[in-house]
Write an enzyme that holds these catalytic residues in place. Structure first.
Site, mmCIF file in Angstrom:
data_model
loop_
_atom_site.group_PDB
_atom_site.id
_atom_site.type_symbol
_atom_site.label_atom_id
_atom_site.label_comp_id
_atom_site.label_asym_id
_atom_site.label_seq_id
_atom_site.Cartn_x
_atom_site.Cartn_y
_atom_site.Cartn_z
ATOM 1 N N SER A 119 -88.892 35.515 -24.723
ATOM 2 C CA SER A 119 -88.278 35.412 -26.049
ATOM 3 C C SER A 119 -89.266 35.619 -27.187
ATOM 4 C CB SER A 119 -87.601 34.047 -26.214
ATOM 5 O OG SER A 119 -86.639 33.836 -25.219
ATOM 6 N N HIS A 148 -90.198 31.294 -30.859
ATOM 7 C CA HIS A 148 -89.363 32.325 -31.469
ATOM 8 C C HIS A 148 -89.862 32.694 -32.868
ATOM 9 C CE1 HIS A 148 -85.535 31.477 -28.864
ATOM 10 N NE2 HIS A 148 -86.596 31.783 -28.146
#
Length: 222
Positions: free
Chosen positions: A142, A193
């Site tokens: 991610s 993230h």
């Protein structure tokens, strides 16, 4: 998915058009292969389910874990990018990477793409280690994928808010929805993230210039 294709607005034939010697396709294939190899390996050891890994197994085989990294196991900053908690985690990351990664590689070239992907993933891992508590175990591509998103956002800005089918508003909506989904979903490493997104954007600022052409050297790489 149709929603993802419509949101990013990129021409469908270019998203899914096979690219000769594509680095991104290799990254996707290797990541998927690692998941299933690890899955069968864990199942043979623990008789676990087919759809995901246990935290203990992931920790033993390269997951990101702050105390281990601080004790010198820096390899975890790379290995965690190739591990995923379950098949849905893998599928979501690889779908976005397949779509946006192919586009980014097309615009910046193979060498710059590799640098953006891996440096974003590593810096995302560092962000996670610095921000999260010592008990946090993190896996997944991610952070690197958000780096790809951040890099595409810079390219769109660089081209005055439109790069073929990509537009500023669409990229902004995509980024906001992705970050929001992370904050409302428990168990998501939001620090990774956000760090990956910022890293990808800044790396693209460093590597990419307006109307940058892919050099012959880059075309021959891999």
């Amino acid at each position: 998915s149709c929603e993802l294709r419509n949101l990013i607005g990129y021409k469908i034939d270019k998203i899914f058009e096979p690219t000769k010697k594509s680095v991104n396709i290799v990254l996707v294939a290797v990541t998927v292969l690692v998941f299933f190899v690890m899955q069968f390996w864990e199942k043979s050891i623990t008789e676990g389910t087919f759809y995901g890994h246990t935290t203990a197994f992931l920790l033993k085989h390269g997951a990101l874990y702050g105390p281990s990294v601080r004790q010198g196991e820096w390899y975890r900053l790379v290995t965690h990018m190739f591990l995923h908690g379950d098949i849905w985690h893998l599928g979501n990351n690889m779908l976005i990477l397949f779509c946006l990664g192919n586009a980014l590689e097309h615009y910046v070239g193979k060498i710059s793409y590799i640098a953006i992907y891996f440096f974003s993933g590593i810096l995302a891992g560092l962000g996670s280690v610095v921000y999260n508590t010592s008990s946090t175990v993190s896996v997944g591509a991610s952070g690197a994928v958000f780096g790809v998103v951040g890099a595409m956002a810079w390219l769109v800005l660089l081209h005055r808010g439109r790069l073929e089918g990509f537009t500023g508003p669409r990229m902004l909506i995509f980024v906001l929805l992705s970050v929001y989904a992370g904050f409302v979903d428990q168990g998501v490493d939001n620090a990774a993230h956000v760090a990956g997104l910022i890293s990808g954007f800044l790396l693209a600022v460093l590597f990419c210039r307006k109307q940058q052409a892919v050099s012959d050297e880059t075309e021959d790489f891999l």
